[in-house]
Design a protein around this motif. Structure first.
Motif, PDB file in Angstrom:
ATOM      1  N   LEU A  34      52.312  48.285  32.737  1.00 19.93           N
ATOM      2  CA  LEU A  34      52.510  47.207  33.121  1.00 19.93           C
ATOM      3  C   LEU A  34      52.779  46.464  34.978  1.00 19.93           C
ATOM      4  O   LEU A  34      53.089  45.181  35.134  1.00 19.93           O
ATOM      5  CB  LEU A  34      53.269  45.939  32.144  1.00 19.93           C
ATOM      6  CG  LEU A  34      53.052  46.076  31.141  1.00 19.93           C
ATOM      7  CD1 LEU A  34      53.516  45.396  30.337  1.00 19.93           C
ATOM      8  CD2 LEU A  34      51.291  45.316  30.459  1.00 19.93           C
ATOM      9  N   THR A  35      52.216  47.633  35.285  1.00 20.67           N
ATOM     10  CA  THR A  35      52.845  47.316  36.541  1.00 20.67           C
ATOM     11  C   THR A  35      51.857  48.281  37.462  1.00 20.67           C
ATOM     12  O   THR A  35      51.235  49.837  37.999  1.00 20.67           O
ATOM     13  CB  THR A  35      54.558  47.644  37.052  1.00 20.67           C
ATOM     14  OG1 THR A  35      55.590  47.474  36.666  1.00 20.67           O
ATOM     15  CG2 THR A  35      54.680  48.005  39.040  1.00 20.67           C
ATOM     16  N   ASP A  36      51.466  46.949  38.162  1.00 21.65           N
ATOM     17  CA  ASP A  36      49.904  47.637  39.638  1.00 21.65           C
ATOM     18  C   ASP A  36      50.442  48.666  40.449  1.00 21.65           C
ATOM     19  O   ASP A  36      51.920  48.849  40.933  1.00 21.65           O
ATOM     20  CB  ASP A  36      49.919  46.600  40.066  1.00 21.65           C
ATOM     21  CG  ASP A  36      48.450  47.338  40.293  1.00 21.65           C
ATOM     22  OD1 ASP A  36      48.292  47.946  41.527  1.00 21.65           O
ATOM     23  OD2 ASP A  36      47.325  46.118  40.899  1.00 21.65           O
TER      24      ASP A  36
ATOM     25  N   GLY B 225      43.762  46.443  23.187  1.00 14.84           N
ATOM     26  CA  GLY B 225      44.972  47.526  23.631  1.00 14.84           C
ATOM     27  C   GLY B 225      44.914  46.723  25.196  1.00 14.84           C
ATOM     28  O   GLY B 225      44.943  47.926  26.547  1.00 14.84           O
ATOM     29  N   LYS B 226      43.380  46.198  25.578  1.00  9.18           N
ATOM     30  CA  LYS B 226      43.529  45.375  27.201  1.00  9.18           C
ATOM     31  C   LYS B 226      45.682  44.209  27.219  1.00  9.18           C
ATOM     32  O   LYS B 226      45.540  44.017  26.271  1.00  9.18           O
ATOM     33  CB  LYS B 226      42.748  44.058  26.817  1.00  9.18           C
ATOM     34  CG  LYS B 226      42.671  43.479  27.990  1.00  9.18           C
ATOM     35  CD  LYS B 226      41.715  41.774  27.699  1.00  9.18           C
ATOM     36  CE  LYS B 226      40.925  41.876  28.908  1.00  9.18           C
ATOM     37  NZ  LYS B 226      40.269  39.895  29.456  1.00  9.18           N
ATOM     38  N   ILE B 227      45.233  45.188  28.710  1.00  9.76           N
ATOM     39  CA  ILE B 227      46.283  43.875  29.437  1.00  9.76           C
ATOM     40  C   ILE B 227      45.882  42.517  29.590  1.00  9.76           C
ATOM     41  O   ILE B 227      44.592  42.705  30.481  1.00  9.76           O
ATOM     42  CB  ILE B 227      46.689  45.458  30.569  1.00  9.76           C
ATOM     43  CG1 ILE B 227      47.331  46.338  29.798  1.00  9.76           C
ATOM     44  CG2 ILE B 227      48.179  44.454  31.808  1.00  9.76           C
ATOM     45  CD1 ILE B 227      47.334  47.406  31.364  1.00  9.76           C
ATOM     46  N   ASP B 228      46.797  41.806  30.044  1.00  5.33           N
ATOM     47  CA  ASP B 228      46.689  40.792  30.470  1.00  5.33           C
ATOM     48  C   ASP B 228      46.481  40.728  32.083  1.00  5.33           C
ATOM     49  O   ASP B 228      47.709  39.776  32.640  1.00  5.33           O
ATOM     50  CB  ASP B 228      47.600  39.916  29.447  1.00  5.33           C
ATOM     51  CG  ASP B 228      46.563  40.124  28.213  1.00  5.33           C
ATOM     52  OD1 ASP B 228      45.989  39.446  28.232  1.00  5.33           O
ATOM     53  OD2 ASP B 228      47.659  40.279  27.261  1.00  5.33           O
TER      54      ASP B 228
ATOM     55  N   ILE C 118      50.143  43.894  26.977  1.00  5.45           N
ATOM     56  CA  ILE C 118      49.223  44.326  26.586  1.00  5.45           C
ATOM     57  C   ILE C 118      48.867  44.672  25.354  1.00  5.45           C
ATOM     58  O   ILE C 118      50.383  44.875  24.113  1.00  5.45           O
ATOM     59  CB  ILE C 118      49.473  46.014  27.030  1.00  5.45           C
ATOM     60  CG1 ILE C 118      48.098  46.863  26.941  1.00  5.45           C
ATOM     61  CG2 ILE C 118      51.091  46.700  26.268  1.00  5.45           C
ATOM     62  CD1 ILE C 118      48.225  48.681  27.468  1.00  5.45           C
ATOM     63  N   ASN C 119      48.179  44.968  24.274  1.00 10.20           N
ATOM     64  CA  ASN C 119      47.584  44.697  22.876  1.00 10.20           C
ATOM     65  C   ASN C 119      47.621  43.563  23.037  1.00 10.20           C
ATOM     66  O   ASN C 119      48.397  43.382  21.729  1.00 10.20           O
ATOM     67  CB  ASN C 119      48.105  46.167  22.641  1.00 10.20           C
ATOM     68  CG  ASN C 119      47.299  46.178  21.338  1.00 10.20           C
ATOM     69  OD1 ASN C 119      45.423  46.156  21.065  1.00 10.20           O
ATOM     70  ND2 ASN C 119      47.609  46.408  20.158  1.00 10.20           N
ATOM     71  N   ARG C 120      47.325  42.266  23.376  1.00  8.95           N
ATOM     72  CA  ARG C 120      47.990  40.481  23.128  1.00  8.95           C
ATOM     73  C   ARG C 120      46.837  40.635  21.285  1.00  8.95           C
ATOM     74  O   ARG C 120      47.282  40.100  20.355  1.00  8.95           O
ATOM     75  CB  ARG C 120      47.671  39.780  23.789  1.00  8.95           C
ATOM     76  CG  ARG C 120      48.481  38.417  23.124  1.00  8.95           C
ATOM     77  CD  ARG C 120      48.187  37.815  24.437  1.00  8.95           C
ATOM     78  NE  ARG C 120      47.401  37.529  25.421  1.00  8.95           N
ATOM     79  CZ  ARG C 120      46.517  37.203  25.206  1.00  8.95           C
ATOM     80  NH1 ARG C 120      46.298  35.856  23.796  1.00  8.95           N
ATOM     81  NH2 ARG C 120      44.999  36.750  25.898  1.00  8.95           N
ATOM     82  N   THR C 121      45.991  40.441  21.779  1.00 10.75           N
ATOM     83  CA  THR C 121      44.857  40.705  20.218  1.00 10.75           C
ATOM     84  C   THR C 121      44.854  41.562  19.830  1.00 10.75           C
ATOM     85  O   THR C 121      43.023  42.052  19.539  1.00 10.75           O
ATOM     86  CB  THR C 121      43.883  39.863  21.020  1.00 10.75           C
ATOM     87  OG1 THR C 121      43.263  41.477  21.817  1.00 10.75           O
ATOM     88  CG2 THR C 121      44.262  38.445  22.312  1.00 10.75           C
TER      89      THR C 121
ATOM     90  N   LYS D 176      52.897  44.693  22.945  1.00 11.37           N
ATOM     91  CA  LYS D 176      54.135  44.588  24.429  1.00 11.37           C
ATOM     92  C   LYS D 176      54.293  43.930  25.101  1.00 11.37           C
ATOM     93  O   LYS D 176      52.865  43.918  25.843  1.00 11.37           O
ATOM     94  CB  LYS D 176      54.268  46.621  24.691  1.00 11.37           C
ATOM     95  CG  LYS D 176      54.355  47.284  23.033  1.00 11.37           C
ATOM     96  CD  LYS D 176      55.168  46.747  22.118  1.00 11.37           C
ATOM     97  CE  LYS D 176      55.425  47.411  21.531  1.00 11.37           C
ATOM     98  NZ  LYS D 176      55.349  49.125  21.020  1.00 11.37           N
ATOM     99  N   ASN D 177      55.766  43.487  26.095  1.00  9.96           N
ATOM    100  CA  ASN D 177      55.043  43.110  27.500  1.00  9.96           C
ATOM    101  C   ASN D 177      56.264  42.778  27.808  1.00  9.96           C
ATOM    102  O   ASN D 177      57.477  42.925  27.656  1.00  9.96           O
ATOM    103  CB  ASN D 177      54.335  40.834  26.819  1.00  9.96           C
ATOM    104  CG  ASN D 177      55.978  40.254  26.395  1.00  9.96           C
ATOM    105  OD1 ASN D 177      56.552  41.077  25.587  1.00  9.96           O
ATOM    106  ND2 ASN D 177      55.109  39.276  25.720  1.00  9.96           N
ATOM    107  N   THR D 178      56.456  42.407  29.363  1.00 12.20           N
ATOM    108  CA  THR D 178      56.709  42.679  30.347  1.00 12.20           C
ATOM    109  C   THR D 178      57.354  41.509  30.112  1.00 12.20           C
ATOM    110  O   THR D 178      59.214  42.098  29.401  1.00 12.20           O
ATOM    111  CB  THR D 178      56.459  42.313  31.254  1.00 12.20           C
ATOM    112  OG1 THR D 178      55.752  43.108  32.085  1.00 12.20           O
ATOM    113  CG2 THR D 178      58.080  42.234  32.510  1.00 12.20           C
TER     114      THR D 178
END
Length: 362
Positions: A190-192, A208-211, A202-205, A151-153
């Motif tokens: 996805l927002t600080d 579960g990590k956020i880029d 998040i979870n690109r690879t 999932k991404n912005t």
């Protein structure tokens, strides 16, 4: 007054020159479609970039709204028809974010031309986009159909903008439910929370990590746009404040370290990022004119790009403080035109305000 009018006239002419570059540099003379890079051997011409054409429609719509010239309507139609031809006669795509940009562009084209074809295609896209929502990562719309857990912005913020605009036009309650639901997922995940800066995905690879190290202008712009649309529809100040907070974060993290000129984020798809950011930041300024930093940002970047572009061919550079390259992607050219159209809109607003002030004094 004279200075304001002269400035508007100057940027109107510069926009006309930039828009003409799409014809002289990128238009296929046989069918009116756009090639994706110059010269013809440019690598970008080897694959079909669906979402670049969405922004081409957006840019042509900008030109039509500024000038009222009917030739832009035919050019919009030509670009859309080329998309349908190259996409096997279908408007549906494998990437949810690509379809969102296309739906947004078609909805804007419908707003100013009233061609129901554009509205109908936007609604078809919206129905498919909603299917991208799933429970992986706690919700959100997937980036693409073969990777539903990433999932991404770029796949969520534009979807929220689209849902809000559909609600604005058609007042379907379900669209507003979607606009808020998508926005809240992106804002939470996805927002600080401290700064308002927007992370990419998040979870690109699959871990579960956020880029958080992927710092892109268009993520900031799209989320600003999503907050603004919700503010327009609900009048809830929370959304207005979110948009302002993200804007200030983008200035602190991206603009100031680059000396006030938006950075070169790369070629290919990345060439579109700055233009998207400028589009939605300009929308923020139109809504909240007290944010004079936006006027300075757009003016500084537009003047720099004009100084460095090729004034003979119309080629624009990836970096707005460097000379135009001999090989230019359509994405890069479109970003530059978005910047010029935003600058012209600022000048038009200044001219309108000046005229109003003169009438008040009479």
């Amino acid at each position: 007054m004279i200075t304001v009018r002269n400035s508007f006239d100057m940027w109107n002419k510069r926009c006309n020159f930039a828009q003409k570059s799409l014809i002289t540099l990128f238009q296929n003379k046989e069918d009116g479609s756009l090639i994706q890079g110059i010269p013809p051997e440019n690598q970008s011409n080897k694959t079909f970039c669906y979402w670049w054409h969405a922004h081409a429609i957006d840019v042509l719509t900008d030109g039509y709204l500024r000038t009222g010239e009917k030739s832009y309507c035919q050019r919009i139609e030509n670009v859309l028809n080329s998309v349908l031809r190259k996409n096997n006669g279908n408007i549906i795509n494998l990437y949810y974010d690509d379809m969102e940009w296309m739906a947004l562009a078609l909805l804007r084209a419908w707003e100013c031309t009233q061609r129901d074809k554009y509205k109908d295609l936007a609604l078809i896209l919206w129905e498919d986009i909603k299917r991208g929502w799933n429970n992986n990562m706690g919700g959100g719309i997937a980036w693409r159909k073969i990777q539903l857990d990433y999932k991404n912005t770029p796949a969520n913020a534009p979807a929220s903008i689209l849902a809000s605009r559909l609600y604005h036009h058609f007042k379907r309650k379900d669209d507003m439910v979607w606009a808020k639901r998508i926005y809240e997922w992106n804002h939470k995940n996805l927002t600080d929370p401290n700064t308002g800066f927007v992370w990419d995905g998040i979870n690109r690879t699959g871990n579960g990590k956020i880029d958080k190290d992927w710092v892109f202008t268009y993520c900031q712009g799209a989320m600003i746009g999503a907050a603004l649309e919700l503010f327009r529809n609900t009048k809830e100040k929370r959304y207005r404040n979110d948009a302002i907070k993200t804007f200030h974060a983008s200035i602190s993290v991206i603009v100031k370290p680059a000396g006030g000129i938006l950075p070169d984020e790369g070629g290919g798809d990345c060439g579109l990022f700055k233009g998207i950011y400028i589009r939605y930041v300009n929308n923020l300024y139109q809504t909240i004119p007290e944010l004079k930093e936006i006027e300075r940002l757009i003016s500084t970047n537009a003047e720099s790009l004009w100084e460095h572009m090729d004034h003979v061919s119309g080629r624009m550079s990836r970096g707005w403080a460097q000379k135009a390259e001999s090989s230019v992607d359509l994405s890069t050219q479109l970003s530059g035109i978005m910047l010029f159209e935003a600058m012209a809109s600022l000048q038009r607003r200044g001219l309108t305000d000046a005229i109003k002030q003169k009438k008040l004094k009479q």
